[in-house]
Design an enzyme around this catalytic site. Structure first.
Site, PDB file in Angstrom:
ATOM      1  N   ARG A  93     -73.063  16.299 -47.110  1.00 52.97           N
ATOM      2  CA  ARG A  93     -74.483  16.155 -46.760  1.00 52.97           C
ATOM      3  C   ARG A  93     -74.970  17.163 -45.718  1.00 52.97           C
ATOM      4  O   ARG A  93     -76.151  17.257 -45.444  1.00 52.97           O
ATOM      5  CB  ARG A  93     -74.755  14.712 -46.290  1.00 52.97           C
ATOM      6  CG  ARG A  93     -74.872  13.737 -47.443  1.00 52.97           C
ATOM      7  CD  ARG A  93     -74.938  12.306 -46.947  1.00 52.97           C
ATOM      8  NE  ARG A  93     -73.627  11.814 -46.536  1.00 52.97           N
ATOM      9  CZ  ARG A  93     -73.416  10.655 -45.917  1.00 52.97           C
ATOM     10  NH1 ARG A  93     -74.442   9.871 -45.613  1.00 52.97           N
ATOM     11  NH2 ARG A  93     -72.206  10.263 -45.595  1.00 52.97           N
TER      12      ARG A  93
ATOM     13  N   LYS B  67     -67.554  20.104 -41.738  1.00 53.39           N
ATOM     14  CA  LYS B  67     -68.416  19.266 -40.893  1.00 53.39           C
ATOM     15  C   LYS B  67     -68.010  19.252 -39.423  1.00 53.39           C
ATOM     16  O   LYS B  67     -68.852  19.385 -38.527  1.00 53.39           O
ATOM     17  CB  LYS B  67     -68.450  17.834 -41.438  1.00 53.39           C
ATOM     18  CG  LYS B  67     -69.220  16.883 -40.533  1.00 53.39           C
ATOM     19  CD  LYS B  67     -69.791  15.716 -41.267  1.00 53.39           C
ATOM     20  CE  LYS B  67     -68.838  14.566 -41.357  1.00 53.39           C
ATOM     21  NZ  LYS B  67     -69.489  13.369 -41.929  1.00 53.39           N
TER      22      LYS B  67
ATOM     23  N   GLY C 253     -59.212   8.191 -48.763  1.00 53.19           N
ATOM     24  CA  GLY C 253     -59.709   7.102 -47.923  1.00 53.19           C
ATOM     25  C   GLY C 253     -59.179   7.186 -46.498  1.00 53.19           C
ATOM     26  O   GLY C 253     -58.219   7.906 -46.214  1.00 53.19           O
TER      27      GLY C 253
ATOM     28  N   ASN D 275     -73.584  12.740 -40.236  1.00 55.97           N
ATOM     29  CA  ASN D 275     -73.355  13.100 -41.636  1.00 55.97           C
ATOM     30  C   ASN D 275     -74.232  14.235 -42.127  1.00 55.97           C
ATOM     31  O   ASN D 275     -73.881  14.938 -43.055  1.00 55.97           O
ATOM     32  CB  ASN D 275     -73.574  11.878 -42.536  1.00 55.97           C
ATOM     33  CG  ASN D 275     -72.607  10.766 -42.203  1.00 55.97           C
ATOM     34  OD1 ASN D 275     -71.397  10.976 -42.199  1.00 55.97           O
ATOM     35  ND2 ASN D 275     -73.119   9.594 -41.883  1.00 55.97           N
TER      36      ASN D 275
ATOM     37  N   ARG E  53     -76.283  41.926 -18.007  1.00 52.84           N
ATOM     38  CA  ARG E  53     -75.204  41.826 -18.997  1.00 52.84           C
ATOM     39  C   ARG E  53     -73.852  41.660 -18.287  1.00 52.84           C
ATOM     40  O   ARG E  53     -73.759  41.789 -17.076  1.00 52.84           O
ATOM     41  CB  ARG E  53     -75.227  43.068 -19.887  1.00 52.84           C
ATOM     42  CG  ARG E  53     -76.470  43.075 -20.796  1.00 52.84           C
ATOM     43  CD  ARG E  53     -76.629  44.400 -21.521  1.00 52.84           C
ATOM     44  NE  ARG E  53     -75.402  44.776 -22.192  1.00 52.84           N
ATOM     45  CZ  ARG E  53     -75.104  46.025 -22.548  1.00 52.84           C
ATOM     46  NH1 ARG E  53     -75.942  47.017 -22.280  1.00 52.84           N
ATOM     47  NH2 ARG E  53     -73.975  46.291 -23.160  1.00 52.84           N
TER      48      ARG E  53
HETATM   49  C1  UD1 Z   1     -66.117   4.300 -42.277  1.00 57.18           C
HETATM   50  C2  UD1 Z   1     -65.546   2.867 -42.223  1.00 57.18           C
HETATM   51  C3  UD1 Z   1     -66.683   1.886 -41.980  1.00 57.18           C
HETATM   52  C4  UD1 Z   1     -67.419   2.246 -40.722  1.00 57.18           C
HETATM   53  C5  UD1 Z   1     -67.891   3.695 -40.759  1.00 57.18           C
HETATM   54  C6  UD1 Z   1     -68.417   4.081 -39.393  1.00 57.18           C
HETATM   55  C7  UD1 Z   1     -63.570   2.707 -43.670  1.00 57.18           C
HETATM   56  C8  UD1 Z   1     -63.052   2.275 -44.967  1.00 57.18           C
HETATM   57  N1  UD1 Z   1     -64.872   2.562 -43.451  1.00 57.18           N
HETATM   58  O1  UD1 Z   1     -66.944   4.373 -43.427  1.00 57.18           O
HETATM   59  O2  UD1 Z   1     -66.156   0.566 -41.875  1.00 57.18           O
HETATM   60  O3  UD1 Z   1     -68.525   1.368 -40.558  1.00 57.18           O
HETATM   61  O4  UD1 Z   1     -66.820   4.581 -41.081  1.00 57.18           O
HETATM   62  O5  UD1 Z   1     -68.993   5.352 -39.411  1.00 57.18           O
HETATM   63  O6  UD1 Z   1     -62.820   3.157 -42.824  1.00 57.18           O
HETATM   64  N2  UD1 Z   1     -61.893  10.792 -43.673  1.00 57.18           N
HETATM   65  C9  UD1 Z   1     -60.722  11.460 -43.901  1.00 57.18           C
HETATM   66  N3  UD1 Z   1     -60.072  11.308 -45.091  1.00 57.18           N
HETATM   67  C10 UD1 Z   1     -60.548  10.473 -46.054  1.00 57.18           C
HETATM   68  C11 UD1 Z   1     -61.741   9.783 -45.814  1.00 57.18           C
HETATM   69  C12 UD1 Z   1     -62.395   9.947 -44.606  1.00 57.18           C
HETATM   70  O7  UD1 Z   1     -60.244  12.227 -43.054  1.00 57.18           O
HETATM   71  O8  UD1 Z   1     -59.888  10.372 -47.105  1.00 57.18           O
HETATM   72  C13 UD1 Z   1     -62.572  10.966 -42.380  1.00 57.18           C
HETATM   73  C14 UD1 Z   1     -63.931  11.618 -42.511  1.00 57.18           C
HETATM   74  O9  UD1 Z   1     -63.826  13.027 -42.398  1.00 57.18           O
HETATM   75  C15 UD1 Z   1     -64.679  11.016 -41.349  1.00 57.18           C
HETATM   76  C16 UD1 Z   1     -64.068   9.629 -41.194  1.00 57.18           C
HETATM   77  O10 UD1 Z   1     -62.808   9.698 -41.819  1.00 57.18           O
HETATM   78  O11 UD1 Z   1     -64.476  11.727 -40.154  1.00 57.18           O
HETATM   79  C17 UD1 Z   1     -64.918   8.524 -41.808  1.00 57.18           C
HETATM   80  O12 UD1 Z   1     -65.015   8.731 -43.195  1.00 57.18           O
HETATM   81  P1  UD1 Z   1     -66.326   8.344 -43.998  1.00 57.18           P
HETATM   82  O13 UD1 Z   1     -66.121   8.685 -45.407  1.00 57.18           O
HETATM   83  O14 UD1 Z   1     -67.502   8.927 -43.315  1.00 57.18           O
HETATM   84  O15 UD1 Z   1     -66.298   6.746 -43.835  1.00 57.18           O
HETATM   85  P2  UD1 Z   1     -67.503   5.751 -44.062  1.00 57.18           P
HETATM   86  O16 UD1 Z   1     -67.676   5.510 -45.496  1.00 57.18           O
HETATM   87  O17 UD1 Z   1     -68.675   6.212 -43.299  1.00 57.18           O
HETATM   88 CA    CA Z   2     -69.320   8.317 -42.142  1.00 57.23          CA
END
Ligand code: UD1
Ligand code: CA
Length: 458
Positions: A15, A22, A78, A224, A330
């Site tokens: 996004r 990011k 995840g 995001n 500078r």
């Molecule tokens: C997650 C939480 C949610 C919480 C929210 C808060 C879970 C299942 N959900 O959801 O409960 O309310 O954050 O903002 O944990 N990432 C990885 N590898 C992955 C997936 C994610 O490194 O496979 C990292 C992302 O880069 C990010 C963070 O984990 O920094 C959160 O991931 P994101 O996909 O944004 O989680 P949400 O769906 O927002």
């Molecule tokens: Ca998130």
């Protein structure tokens, strides 16, 4: 028992619509991840692990030389799967604090209180109560105790109405976390390994889960997209300016200043609108910054005044200096006490001693200027011959007339005077007058061509 901090940063951040990963998007001049790393370090973590995926090389390069353990998550399956990638090098008897790379505004004090509330062997999550919980995981409590988290996409209508949400910050005992992660599955609406499922596992194992509520939603805001990035930027700027105001710094308008780095101020500093500070900037007592100034990696001495529209980088000034309007300092500019640098003057890699003035339209490069020197309007140090740079030296009390070219390497002795319009290529002895310019001639009887006045067509 040590502390491991695991920072999840493998997501792409679609996004953002950016070529840059990011966690490298800039907030107050530093990557998002730098802010999260700083909170980890502030807690005195013995081990900091970053889980990376998208743009891995770029992310690692941005933090080269820092004590970070890197764990690759090749496929983003995840948040639970992400933490699993970091567990190999995580000592079993450490406490593990999990942070998200895109939640940069957490205060170390909030994280510390989460740790203080949690005894060895217990678990804690940071939650927050919001008006609009859409998109977040909901915290389910029974008799006031946290029992599990349910993600938006898996929630029932009753659960969707819960306004206490998961911020993503979690503290777990290392060995137990390892065991729980090994039992995660992806039988859920998104087909992901949810880190949040370990909450219910902990409860089932009789481990106490503290749900600590953050007081400010701003602190736990996840970034995001560019809109949220800009919101976080404002929030962080406000926080920084408030801290400085508490220390006594005066701002014309706290909303119209930007600090991208560290700004240290003495007493009675005043900062007018649209000042931008980058890197490490130190302003001593009574410094006054007028409107529209960019100041980067510089130190300004007590009582120094920066008039409007200056660009100052890698410079130091002594006490009582006056800069601008429209001056450019500078890197390598060192001004001693009570030096005046006026409009449309550029100075680089030069030392200017006490009380000297360069007031109008000059370029001073690679120079050493003594005390109480007056550099006339339009004076240029010709420091570059196309191949090399050379220094210009001007002794104490010298007077350089207007429109002078000083062709370096060259030395003007103390107390010497240079006539206006001179091009100086050789040493000028102390106290002497040097003039080097063509003699003025008057051409008698010369007739100016009369202007042709053309009649313009319609
Ligand atoms: C997650 C939480 C949610 C919480 C929210 C808060 C879970 C299942 N959900 O959801 O409960 O309310 O954050 O903002 O944990 N990432 C990885 N590898 C992955 C997936 C994610 O490194 O496979 C990292 C992302 O880069 C990010 C963070 O984990 O920094 C959160 O991931 P994101 O996909 O944004 O989680 P949400 O769906 O927002
Ligand atoms: Ca998130």
């Amino acid at each position: 028992m040590g502390l491991s901090v695991i920072i999840l940063a493998a997501g792409q951040g679609k996004r953002m619509h950016s070529a840059r990963p990011k966690v490298l998007q800039l907030l107050a001049g530093r990557p998002l991840l730098a802010h999260v790393l700083a909170s980890g370090k502030a807690l005195g973590a013995s081990d900091i692990c970053v889980v990376y995926g998208h743009g891995g090389d770029e992310v690692q390069a941005a933090f080269e030389g820092q004590a970070i353990r890197w764990a690759l998550q090749a496929e983003q399956l995840g948040t639970g799967h992400a933490v699993q990638q970091a567990m190999d090098g995580t000592p079993d008897d450490n406490r593990v604090l999990i942070l998200f790379g895109d939640v940069p505004l957490l205060l170390p004090g909030t994280l510390q209180s989460l740790m203080d509330a949690t005894s060895t062997g217990e678990m804690a999550i940071l939650t927050v109560v919001v008006d609009d919980p859409a998109g977040y995981g909901r915290i389910v409590r029974e008799h006031g105790n946290v029992v599990r988290n349910v993600e938006q996409k898996d929630a029932t209508n009753d659960e969707l109405a819960i306004r206490e949400i998961n911020t993503g910050v979690m503290l777990c005992p290392g060995a137990k976390l390892k065991a729980w992660l090994a039992r995660l599955d992806n039988n859920n609406a998104q087909g992901e390994y949810y880190l949040t499922d370990v909450i219910a596992m902990a409860v089932a194992d009789g481990v106490r889960v503290h749900g600590i509520k953050a007081t400010k939603q701003e602190e736990v805001m996840g970034i995001n997209d560019k809109k949220q990035l800009a919101e976080a930027e404002r929030a962080l700027q406000r926080r920084q300016v408030e801290e400085l105001m508490e220390q006594g710094v005066g701002f014309a308008d706290p909303a119209r200043v930007d600090i991208r780095g560290t700004l240290r101020c003495g007493k009675d500093v005043y900062i007018d609108v649209n000042a931008i500070f980058e890197g490490t900037v130190t302003l001593a007592d009574d410094v006054r910054i007028e409107s529209n100034n960019l100041i980067r990696d510089s130190r300004l001495g007590a009582g120094t005044v920066v008039h409007s529209n200056c660009h100052i980088e890698g410079a130091t000034t002594g006490p009582g200096c006056e800069l601008g309007p429209f001056a450019r300092l500078r890197p390598g500019t060192e001004l001693a006490a009570n030096v005046k640098v006026g409009n449309f003057v550029e100075i680089k890699k030069s030392n200017v001693a006490d009380g000297s003035k360069v007031n109008h339209l000059s370029y001073i490069g690679d120079s050493d200027i003594g005390a109480n020197v007056n550099v006339g309007a339009g004076t240029i140090t010709c420091n570059y011959d196309g191949m090399n740079k050379y220094r210009t030296r001007i002794g104490d009390g010298a007077f350089i007339g207007s429109g002078v070219n000083l062709v370096a390497p060259v030395e003007v002795g103390s107390g010497a005077t240079i006539g206006a319009g001179s091009t100086i290529t050789r040493q000028v002895p102390n106290g002497e007058l040097a003039i080097s310019r063509a003699k003025q001639v008057t051409v008698k009887g010369w007739k100016a061509r009369s202007k042709r006045i053309e009649k313009r067509g319609d």
